[in-house]
Design a protein around this motif. Structure first.
Motif, short mmCIF file in Angstrom:
data_model
loop_
_atom_site.label_atom_id
_atom_site.label_comp_id
_atom_site.label_asym_id
_atom_site.label_seq_id
_atom_site.Cartn_x
_atom_site.Cartn_y
_atom_site.Cartn_z
N GLU A 111 0.82 -1.21 0.00
CA GLU A 111 0.00 0.00 0.00
C GLU A 111 0.86 1.26 0.00
N ARG A 160 2.21 1.58 -3.55
CA ARG A 160 1.16 2.02 -4.48
C ARG A 160 0.85 3.51 -4.28
N LYS A 215 6.39 1.56 -9.66
CA LYS A 215 5.56 0.69 -10.50
C LYS A 215 6.20 -0.69 -10.65
N LEU A 239 6.01 -2.63 -7.40
CA LEU A 239 4.65 -3.13 -7.20
C LEU A 239 4.39 -4.37 -8.04
#
Length: 424
Positions: free
Chosen positions: A393, A396, A414, A417
């Motif tokens: 989280e 992100r 990115k 993630l």
């Protein structure tokens, strides 16, 4: 006539004694052959004659009974408990009469039963079969009621099994027994490795230190379990809708240790779960006053302040927590969340603007304010990732922020993630 009666009675007693010995001999033979049914039948016959038997015969009878029950018990906790009771009876009889023929073996068999119960309870616990683990540990406690730790763990497993009535029963029994769960651990530092190691007894530790292979002997006592028990009892009462009993349980425990931080924390937790955040905050502030350098307590105060809607106070608590513990990821994430929580008001105003030149100017101002808001949250999110690099989280949120403010780090987030989410 009287003399003849005495002789007849004497002969009758002798016959009973002979019969008992024969039955016990038959039970012993059957037991060795693995014929538990035959052994049990022989013992049943002997049991009817037991009242007139001498202490040695009674001890032998209970010793054999324990073996028959234990050998045929399988998963029957009832039989295991009866077997343990029989072995304890052997020890009791011989201690009272000064004998010792069967006691040593009975003690060994009893210990084997308890070890088996505990080992199987651990397996049940690991498999999350908490009810079964609780039942086994309680039987283990019943076999030796001096070992109250087994009752304590039985209660804990009952809680995990959500068998709250049983848990309360066990906890109340612990309270009656005055259980505190405090254990003493004897440690010393290994001279070669420099590591501190525990010993099973003070004597063993002292011998190791005397030999010169260990140094710096230490004695540590664990914290009392009374606070934890009081908290569990209170939370159980709460789950049952018995809020008054929950508070009473905590207050009762505090009578003995009014300034115990863990008890005060338990009380605060109860009020928190009851929704009385004001009372929760009051107690937590008292705890922090007693221990101002405790980052966890400051963090909890931040949570309570936030729930009360006092985000300014919450921010102060979180920042103090980070000053004490810079790696506290939870506090850093909560600070970021408080900062980003201001975004909605900015976005709402942006969305409600018109198309006039004044509105366009205001839009640019608001966009700058929003970007500044994003940037102020970044250090806290990055700080959280230092101590917890896989926090999805946080990653992100950082990715979205970096895209909004045109920061090239967005691609880095990115890729992180994607790696954490399996490339999806």
């Amino acid at each position: 006539m009287k003399t003849k009666f005495i002789i007849v009675l004497f002969l009758a007693v002798s016959a009973i004694g002979f019969s008992q010995k024969q039955e016990l001999k038959s039970a012993t033979k059957a037991l060795k052959a693995g014929d538990f049914i035959a052994a049990g039948e022989a013992l049943k016959t002997a049991e009817g004659l037991l009242e007139a038997a001498d202490e040695k015969t009674k001890a032998q009878y209970h010793f054999l009974k324990g073996q028959v029950l234990a050998s045929s018990a399988g998963d029957s906790l009832e039989k295991i408990e009866k077997a343990a009771s029989a072995y304890n009876k052997v020890i009791e009889i011989e201690q009272a009469g000064g004998g010792a023929k069967y006691s040593e073996q009975a003690s060994q068999f009893l210990q084997t039963l308890r070890q088996s119960l505990v080992q199987n309870a651990i397996k049940d616990q690991n498999a999350k079969n908490y009810k079964e683990a609780s039942d086994k540990l309680y039987v283990s406690y019943k076999t030796n009621q001096l070992d109250t730790t087994h009752l304590y763990f039985a209660a804990g497993n009952a809680v995990n099994a959500k068998d709250y009535d049983t848990a309360i029963k066990y906890y109340q029994e612990l309270k009656t027994l005055g259980f505190n769960g405090i254990t003493t651990e004897y440690r010393a530092t290994n001279k070669e490795t420099g590591k501190t190691e525990p010993f099973d007894s003070k004597q063993t530790r002292d011998i190791a230190v005397k030999s010169g292979t260990y140094i710096k002997p230490e004695t540590h006592k664990s914290e009392s379990k009374k606070a934890e028990i009081a908290k569990n009892v209170a939370l159980i009462y709460m789950s049952q809708g018995k809020d008054e009993e929950a508070i009473v349980a905590i207050e009762d425990a505090k009578k003995e240790n009014p300034n115990d931080a863990s008890l005060m924390q338990a009380e605060a937790d109860v009020y928190y779960k009851l929704g009385n955040i004001e009372k929760y905050k009051e107690i937590m502030e008292q705890i922090v006053a007693n221990d101002p350098e405790n980052a966890d307590l400051l963090y909890n105060l931040g949570v309570s302040a936030s729930r009360l809607g006092d985000n300014t106070q919450a921010m102060e608590y979180y920042k103090k927590a980070i000053e004490i513990n810079p790696e506290m990821a939870s506090a850093q994430i909560n600070i970021a969340a408080l900062i980003l929580g201001k975004e909605k008001a900015i976005v709402d105003e942006m969305n409600n603007l018109g198309t006039s030149s004044k509105d366009y100017k205001r839009y640019d101002e608001l966009k700058q304010n929003r970007d500044d808001l994003y940037r102020s949250a970044v250090p806290y999110l990055e700080g959280a990732l230092k101590s917890n690099p896989d926090n999805i989280e946080a990653i992100r949120t950082l990715m979205n922020i970096f895209y909004q403010i045109d920061d090239p780090k967005a691609e880095e987030m990115k890729n992180k993630l994607k790696a954490l989410e399996g490339g999806n």
